[in-house]
Design an enzyme around this catalytic site. Structure first.
Site, short mmCIF file in Angstrom:
data_model
loop_
_atom_site.label_atom_id
_atom_site.label_comp_id
_atom_site.label_asym_id
_atom_site.label_seq_id
_atom_site.Cartn_x
_atom_site.Cartn_y
_atom_site.Cartn_z
N ARG A 1 -45.58 37.54 57.11
CA ARG A 1 -44.54 37.93 57.08
C ARG A 1 -44.16 39.38 56.73
O ARG A 1 -43.89 40.09 56.45
CB ARG A 1 -43.81 37.81 55.17
CG ARG A 1 -43.57 36.84 54.82
CD ARG A 1 -42.82 36.16 53.35
NE ARG A 1 -42.28 34.88 52.89
CZ ARG A 1 -42.63 34.34 51.53
NH1 ARG A 1 -43.34 35.64 50.64
NH2 ARG A 1 -42.46 33.65 51.31
N ARG B 1 -38.78 42.43 54.01
CA ARG B 1 -37.83 43.20 53.58
C ARG B 1 -38.81 44.90 53.04
O ARG B 1 -38.21 45.09 52.59
CB ARG B 1 -37.06 42.27 52.89
CG ARG B 1 -36.66 41.42 52.65
CD ARG B 1 -35.73 40.92 51.97
NE ARG B 1 -36.97 39.38 51.35
CZ ARG B 1 -36.61 38.90 50.26
NH1 ARG B 1 -36.13 38.79 49.32
NH2 ARG B 1 -37.56 38.05 49.46
N ARG C 1 -31.47 44.15 59.67
CA ARG C 1 -30.77 42.72 58.97
C ARG C 1 -29.73 42.99 58.10
O ARG C 1 -28.63 41.85 58.43
CB ARG C 1 -31.68 42.57 58.15
CG ARG C 1 -31.04 41.21 57.21
CD ARG C 1 -31.84 40.80 55.89
NE ARG C 1 -31.36 39.56 55.09
CZ ARG C 1 -31.87 38.88 54.69
NH1 ARG C 1 -33.16 38.84 54.37
NH2 ARG C 1 -30.88 37.95 53.64
N ASP D 1 -38.03 31.14 61.49
CA ASP D 1 -37.55 30.82 60.39
C ASP D 1 -38.06 29.48 59.98
O ASP D 1 -38.08 28.78 60.49
CB ASP D 1 -36.26 30.16 59.11
CG ASP D 1 -36.67 30.01 57.36
OD1 ASP D 1 -36.81 31.23 56.60
OD2 ASP D 1 -36.24 28.81 57.06
N TYR E 1 -37.72 20.16 51.51
CA TYR E 1 -36.85 21.45 51.40
C TYR E 1 -35.63 20.57 52.24
O TYR E 1 -34.21 20.19 51.50
CB TYR E 1 -36.18 22.50 52.81
CG TYR E 1 -36.72 23.39 51.70
CD1 TYR E 1 -36.41 24.34 50.94
CD2 TYR E 1 -38.62 24.24 52.57
CE1 TYR E 1 -37.19 25.56 50.42
CE2 TYR E 1 -39.48 25.29 52.15
CZ TYR E 1 -38.78 25.77 51.16
OH TYR E 1 -39.72 26.87 50.36
#
Length: 354
Positions: free
Chosen positions: A27, A31, A40, A77, A154
């Site tokens: 990652r 963020r 973003r 992703d 998921y």
């Protein structure tokens, strides 16, 4: 393609000599970086960022402009494959990924098909091609996918979960259906990763986020078996070089020997496994990637440096180690602490490679 200026990441994965231990961060485009948050915001939402190759390229390169990292990783992703299968992926603020159409029955599984990586997933391949072009050979590019078990979790749950109620009910009550779903996903991941390699990815990684919630018996039957199927089907030579394959099962330290026997080139190790012990157990079969607790980056730069030295000493002399966090970098980490981490790895690792 432009020749690589820095190939120590690829060399370490193949257990070849390097000058210093290579380092990247899971990652690393994320963020914690203000420039990522700005991009973003420009994109509008997370999936728009993933599906716009120019913006995916922009955020992939952002950490490389800040830190002397030894690899770039495609910004995407793990849920792109189930999204391309028509399950209606969306993200709820503060709740993570959700699917409008979860997979709960044999009929649901039968309705699924392997997506075309140059069709429904072309935006990923276009991003890979653009990133390779814009890297100009600075460092290698890593492609990735979720493991079949993680994707299935998921898809069947319909969202993130702590109980795994739906997926484990299917596993125990309808194992045939479960295997049909996992086989389909293994074929889809293989095609997807091979397309990333053809588009320019120079190493690939399979993220098995949820393998660690299984019993040893079920891990081997429902997770590892399908990762091994993927490894067997991957393109291993491209552009005149070996394409290394990394497998990572979070909380999977008890299964390192079985993972190393799949034919992969490297194993990702989280911080719950001692690196020296992992190296003893796998010997020279595979390289190891990891394994600093991401929360160490909340500590002072001096403490980060101490932890880096401890982990380097744990692995010991020689190649075959890619330094990384044991999981993704946290969103509230100070970027200056990430810089201290990368700097410490390079500076402190030199004596281990003489």
């Amino acid at each position: 393609m432009t020749p690589l200026k820095n190939d120590r990441f690829l060399r370490a994965l193949l257990r070849q000599p390097v000058d210093v231990t290579p380092v990247w961060m899971m990652r690393q485009a994320g963020r914690y970086l203000p420039e990522y948050r700005a991009t973003r915001k420009k994109a509008g939402d997370f999936m728009a960022l993933c599906k716009t190759p120019e913006l995916a390229c922009e955020v992939t390169l952002q950490p490389l402009d800040r830190f002397p990292l030894d690899a770039a990783i495609l910004f995407s992703d793990i849920l792109t494959i189930p999204d391309a299968m028509g399950l209606g992926l969306y993200f709820s603020e503060g709740e993570g990924p959700r699917f409008k159409s979860p997979v709960r029955t044999a009929q649901d599984v039968a309705a699924l098909a392997v997506p075309d990586p140059e069709g429904e997933l072309r935006y990923v391949m276009d991003a890979v091609r653009l990133i390779r072009s814009e890297l100009h050979g600075r460092v290698p590019l890593i492609g990735f996918a979720g493991s079949p078990w993680t994707l299935a979790t998921y898809m069947v749950e319909g969202a993130g979960t702590k109980e795994f109620a739906h997926i484990k009910r299917m596993l125990f009550d309808e194992p045939k259906v479960m295997h049909q779903l996992l086989d389909l996903l293994a074929r889809a991941v293989t095609v997807y990763l091979n397309a990333q390699i053809a588009a320019g990815a120079q190493a690939v990684m399979v993220f098995d986020t949820w393998g660690g919630v299984l019993t040893p018996r079920d891990y081997k039957k429902f997770s590892l078996r399908y990762m091994e199927q993927i490894v067997r089907g991957l393109t291993r030579e491209h552009e005149g070089r070996r394409v290394p394959v990394i497998l990572f099962t979070k909380n999977g330290g008890q299964w390192l020997e079985a993972m190393a026997a799949t034919g992969c080139d490297a194993l990702g190790i989280d911080w719950t496994t001692d690196l020296a012990d992992a190296r003893r157990r796998v010997g020279d079969k595979v390289a190891l990637q990891g394994n600093m607790d991401p929360s160490v980056l909340y500590a002072s730069p001096a403490r980060i440096r101490t932890e880096v030295e401890t982990i380097l000493a744990s692995y010991g002399p020689g190649s075959g180690h890619v330094f990384n966090l044991g999981h993704g970098i946290h969103q509230h980490v100070n970027p200056d602490h990430a810089a201290a981490f990368v700097d410490a790895v390079h500076k402190l690792s030199t004596p281990y490679h003489v």
